[in-house]
Design a protein around this motif. Structure first.
Motif, short mmCIF file in Angstrom:
data_model
loop_
_atom_site.label_atom_id
_atom_site.label_comp_id
_atom_site.label_asym_id
_atom_site.label_seq_id
_atom_site.Cartn_x
_atom_site.Cartn_y
_atom_site.Cartn_z
N GLU A 165 0.81 -1.22 0.00
CA GLU A 165 0.00 0.00 0.00
C GLU A 165 0.85 1.27 0.00
O GLU A 165 0.38 2.33 -0.41
CB GLU A 165 -0.94 -0.02 1.19
CG GLU A 165 -2.01 -1.12 1.10
CD GLU A 165 -2.97 -1.10 2.27
OE1 GLU A 165 -2.83 -0.21 3.13
OE2 GLU A 165 -3.86 -1.97 2.32
N ALA A 166 2.10 1.13 0.44
CA ALA A 166 2.99 2.30 0.43
C ALA A 166 3.55 2.57 -0.96
O ALA A 166 4.05 3.67 -1.22
CB ALA A 166 4.14 2.08 1.42
N PHE A 167 3.48 1.57 -1.83
CA PHE A 167 4.09 1.71 -3.16
C PHE A 167 3.08 1.45 -4.28
O PHE A 167 3.43 0.94 -5.33
CB PHE A 167 5.29 0.76 -3.29
CG PHE A 167 6.33 0.96 -2.23
CD1 PHE A 167 6.95 2.19 -2.08
CD2 PHE A 167 6.66 -0.06 -1.37
CE1 PHE A 167 7.90 2.39 -1.10
CE2 PHE A 167 7.61 0.12 -0.39
CZ PHE A 167 8.23 1.36 -0.24
N GLU A 168 1.82 1.79 -4.03
CA GLU A 168 0.82 1.72 -5.08
C GLU A 168 -0.18 2.85 -4.86
O GLU A 168 -0.36 3.35 -3.75
CB GLU A 168 0.12 0.36 -5.11
CG GLU A 168 -0.65 0.01 -3.85
CD GLU A 168 -1.18 -1.41 -3.87
OE1 GLU A 168 -0.70 -2.24 -4.66
OE2 GLU A 168 -2.08 -1.70 -3.06
N ASP A 169 -0.83 3.25 -5.94
CA ASP A 169 -1.74 4.38 -5.84
C ASP A 169 -2.87 4.21 -6.85
O ASP A 169 -2.68 3.64 -7.93
CB ASP A 169 -1.00 5.69 -6.11
CG ASP A 169 -1.72 6.88 -5.49
OD1 ASP A 169 -2.80 6.69 -4.91
OD2 ASP A 169 -1.19 8.01 -5.59
N LEU A 170 -4.04 4.69 -6.46
CA LEU A 170 -5.20 4.71 -7.34
C LEU A 170 -5.29 6.10 -7.96
O LEU A 170 -5.45 7.09 -7.25
CB LEU A 170 -6.47 4.38 -6.55
CG LEU A 170 -7.79 4.44 -7.32
CD1 LEU A 170 -7.83 3.38 -8.40
CD2 LEU A 170 -8.96 4.26 -6.36
N VAL A 171 -5.16 6.18 -9.25
CA VAL A 171 -5.22 7.45 -9.97
C VAL A 171 -6.56 7.52 -10.70
O VAL A 171 -6.87 6.68 -11.55
CB VAL A 171 -4.07 7.57 -10.98
CG1 VAL A 171 -4.18 8.89 -11.74
CG2 VAL A 171 -2.72 7.45 -10.28
N THR A 172 -7.37 8.50 -10.34
CA THR A 172 -8.67 8.68 -10.98
C THR A 172 -8.65 9.96 -11.81
O THR A 172 -8.16 11.00 -11.36
CB THR A 172 -9.80 8.77 -9.93
OG1 THR A 172 -9.80 7.57 -9.16
CG2 THR A 172 -11.15 8.92 -10.60
N ALA A 173 -9.15 9.84 -13.03
CA ALA A 173 -9.16 10.99 -13.93
C ALA A 173 -10.48 11.01 -14.68
O ALA A 173 -11.25 10.04 -14.67
CB ALA A 173 -7.99 10.91 -14.90
N ALA A 174 -10.76 12.14 -15.35
CA ALA A 174 -11.99 12.25 -16.12
C ALA A 174 -11.82 13.31 -17.20
O ALA A 174 -11.03 14.25 -17.06
CB ALA A 174 -13.17 12.61 -15.21
N ASN A 175 -12.57 13.11 -18.28
CA ASN A 175 -12.62 14.09 -19.34
C ASN A 175 -13.92 14.88 -19.17
O ASN A 175 -15.01 14.31 -19.23
CB ASN A 175 -12.59 13.40 -20.71
CG ASN A 175 -12.42 14.38 -21.85
OD1 ASN A 175 -13.07 15.42 -21.89
ND2 ASN A 175 -11.54 14.05 -22.79
N TYR A 176 -13.82 16.18 -18.92
CA TYR A 176 -14.98 17.00 -18.60
C TYR A 176 -15.58 17.69 -19.84
O TYR A 176 -16.41 18.59 -19.71
CB TYR A 176 -14.61 18.04 -17.55
CG TYR A 176 -14.38 17.45 -16.18
CD1 TYR A 176 -15.45 17.24 -15.31
CD2 TYR A 176 -13.12 17.07 -15.77
CE1 TYR A 176 -15.25 16.69 -14.05
CE2 TYR A 176 -12.90 16.51 -14.51
CZ TYR A 176 -13.97 16.33 -13.66
OH TYR A 176 -13.78 15.77 -12.42
#
Length: 728
Positions: free
Chosen positions: A577-588
């Motif tokens: 968990e220290a070396f992973e990340d959830l990246v959320t993005a969107a096109n508006y």
């Protein structure tokens, strides 16, 4: 290469034909990372002169997918040596040419020390190729005198963005300082040039096979002993080892550089001996083929039955695998008495089942039958005549034989989390409830596999697997579908499920390395390499010769009942968990279709970067359900009104914080190129920031309190595979 793409480079191709070598399931040099054989579809001419297109080409040539709808019968033709059809075309996978390509080379004097490094380093996922080459084979590849090279050279290849390649090679260099080796920088440039070039079988007397690392010391000793006994000097014995699939196993290649026919006979005898020491030959022939094929109970009879259907006059490569004297699989015959779903016949069946399984595990109680007549979707209304709960493979055999004798249909069920009436008996009969088969759960740390019965649920598999070690600071984890943790691991894999992380690891059939099936005649067939004695849980999803595994996936119990399955586990950092990340993005963009099209292009581009573990293009409804479930005071309608129309979630992980940062930078660059904005969860408050977790993307729901949303009422869904450019 002018188009920026390349084919996989074989380690020891047996043919100059691209199509032939691919259909023969060649092993690529990059098998440590990209382990699956890189062919999707074949076109064949069958014995009756008709053309057969495998996989998705059966529907359309526009999309390349190995799996068909329903049972995958096309797998029969891979590794089949034309005994079932003559191949006229193959569709193969290609890979992008990356910004940076290089390697590291280390000299070893001790083969055991080098094999230890080859086992452990790939489990960190830092390299692409991991090849061990003795001085004889290296001289054959690069030229020059054998004395110019180290006893053994370990070659570890890298490719990708320059910054990431620099990082990964630096970390591998630090890891290899733990082993008795030295850097051979003079070999870096020539070996980098060789990584993408095809290598052929180097000699007339050549052999190649898969083996677990734990078997390699005995195999090496046997090879050296046989070569010495045949009078072959060490400088005439070439050896190349490739780490396979994260260091689970080795693909070993041996070349005897000789023109003496006696050495060919000695090598044939050696292969027979190696088969007794755990070597797995995936396309054996001659005496070795007889040894391998006859060692698997019911394998040749099933294969001969398939051959008889496709080639009844035995005109295709006769005698290559199946022989005239081999027995053929035979179906059971119904009894001479009453058959079918009459009241008296069902009563007889119930009595026989009670005698075989135990009276307390057989029921025709209307209340019990009603419960088995529905699932958690809207499909309901039909029910079995009898329910039986066996506890072993032998008891399942007994049930099937009784059913056949009396002409009664059977439907298997595991833990009961089904949709669309998948396990509801549509014609009545016997429902075989397998939930009592919940004691078989075995972890193989060396091969990194888990073996389960149908009653083992995903949450049990997760919590047992993470107790086991893959390497220093790395534990094991199962690859789980985005479903509830109460679901049977076995049934989800057999139903050709796919995890959220399938982009990184593949679909479940490719992660399955062994299965036990009770066939419709009550006999047992084991498929996968472990069915061959002494081999163990090798990380291969096919049987020797024509692949019998594929036909059982997505067959919904048509060809038998699965009572055991072995699947791959994968290494994960203890502090992941220290070396992973959830990246959320969107096109508006307010032009929603354009926004969607650009989002699909971003997914396509991210796939070619090979930096993400998980990519999920959701919709505002799912986003709203998750938010309402996590925070009080929100409504679904209110959240949908402010939610982005096309949210895209990606999970990025790294060996350490630096690699994670490099990958996130690449992801952000690609997203920005296609008009997506990365959403910072802190914008919505500390509570939202803390709620963001990668857990649901790799664990089934509920294993760690990671429910994505709360649903009420029935649940329906549909899914398919589709080309990226067709989605908009």
């Amino acid at each position: 290469r002018p188009l920026g793409i390349k084919a996989a480079a074989p380690l020891a191709a047996n043919s100059l034909s691209v199509a032939e070598s691919h259909a023969a399931r060649f092993v690529g040099k990059a098998a440590s990372k990209f382990w699956d054989y890189p062919v999707t579809n074949l076109r064949l001419v069958l014995a009756n002169g008709r053309i057969h297109r495998t996989g998705t080409h059966g529907f359309s040539d526009e999309s390349d997918g190995r799996n068909e709808g329903g049972p995958n019968l096309s797998n029969w033709f891979f590794g089949a040596d034309d005994v079932l059809g003559s191949m006229t075309r193959a569709s193969i996978m290609l890979w992008p040419v990356c910004e940076r390509r290089t390697c590291l080379v280390y000299a070893f004097e001790d083969v055991a020390e080098m094999l230890k490094a080859m086992r452990n380093v790939p489990r960190t996922e830092l390299g692409i190729e991991v090849l061990g080459i003795n001085r004889v084979s290296l001289a054959n590849v690069l030229g020059g005198d054998v004395k110019d090279y180290p006893d053994w050279s370990l070659v570890i290849g890298f490719e990708g963005r320059a910054k990431r390649v620099e990082h990964n090679s630096d970390r591998v260099d630090k890891l290899l300082r733990r082993f008795r080796s030295r850097r051979e920088d003079r070999l870096v440039e020539p070996m980098t040039e060789q990584l993408d070039l095809p290598w052929m079988e180097a000699s007339e007397y050549h052999t190649g096979f898969y083996a677990l690392f734990s078997h390699m010391s005995g195999i090496e000793a046997e090879v050296d002993k046989a070569a010495a006994a045949a009078g072959l000097s060490p400088d005439k014995v070439g050896k190349i080892f490739s780490a396979y699939d994260h260091g689970r196993a080795v693909y070993a290649v041996y070349d005897w550089f000789s023109q003496d026919p006696a050495h060919g006979s000695a090598l044939n005898a050696l292969n027979l001996s190696l088969a007794d020491r755990g070597a797995f030959f995936d396309r054996p022939h001659g005496e070795l083929g007889r040894k391998v094929y006859t060692s698997i109970p019911n394998h040749l009879p099933v294969l001969k039955h398939i051959k008889a259907m496709l080639d009844p006059h035995k005109i295709l490569n006769p005698g290559r695998i199946v022989r005239e004297e081999d027995p053929e699989w035979q179906p059971l015959q119904t009894g001479e008495g009453e058959i079918g779903l009459t009241a008296s016949n069902v009563e007889k069946v119930k009595s026989k089942l009670a005698a075989s399984i135990g009276e307390e595990w057989v029921s025709d109680n209307p209340v019990d039958l009603s419960a088995y007549g529905r699932d958690f979707t809207i499909f309901s209304g039909e029910k079995p005549n009898v329910v039986v709960l066996p506890r072993s493979t032998e008891e399942v055999q007994a049930v099937i034989r009784i059913a056949y004798e009396h002409g009664i249909p059977i439907v298997p069920l595991s833990t009961g989390f089904n949709h669309g009436g998948l396990a509801i008996p549509r014609k009545g009969g016997i429902l075989i409830d397998l939930k009592r088969m919940n004691e078989r759960l075995v972890i193989d740390d060396e091969a990194m596999t888990i073996t389960v019965g149908p009653g083992i649920r995903m949450r049990s598999a997760w919590w047992e697997a993470v107790k086991h070690r893959a390497y220093d600071n790395f534990h094991l984890k199962p690859i789980l579908a985005l479903t509830l943790g109460s679901v049977s691991l076995l049934s989800n894999y057999v139903a050709r499920g796919g995890a959220g992380s399938l982009f990184k690891y593949g679909l479940n059939p490719e992660l399955t390395v062994g299965m036990t099936w009770v066939l419709p005649n009550g006999e047992v067939l084991r498929v996968g390499p472990s069915a061959v004695p002494q081999v163990g849980n090798l990380p291969l999803h096919f049987t020797p010769g024509p692949d019998l595994c594929g036909m059982f996936f997505n067959a919904d119990g048509m060809f038998g009942v699965c009572t055991e399955l072995t699947a791959k586990l994968y290494p994960e950092r203890d502090d992941a968990e220290a070396f992973e990340d959830l990246v959320t993005a969107a096109n508006y963009d307010q032009d929603y279709h354009h926004a969607f099209s650009e989002t699909v292009k971003a997914i396509h581009a991210l796939g070619r970067e090979n930096v993400t573990d998980f990519m999920y293009k959701a919709h505002p409804g799912l986003f709203a359900l998750a938010m309402v479930d996590m925070f009080e005071g929100l409504t679904v309608r209110g959240v949908i009104g402010m939610a982005p129309q096309h949210p895209l979630s990606t999970v990025v992980s790294g060996y350490d914080a630096e690699e994670l940062a490099i990958k996130k930078e690449i992801v952000a660059e690609v997203l920005q190129k296609y008009g997506l904005t990365v959403i910072d969860p802190a914008m919505f408050g500390e509570e939202m920031k803390n709620a963001q977790t990668t857990a649901p993307t790799k664990m089934s729901l509920g294993i760690k309190g990671n429910f994505a949303a709360t649903y009420k009422g029935a649940f329906q869904w549909t899914a398919c595979n589709i080309r990226m450019d067709k989605i908009p």
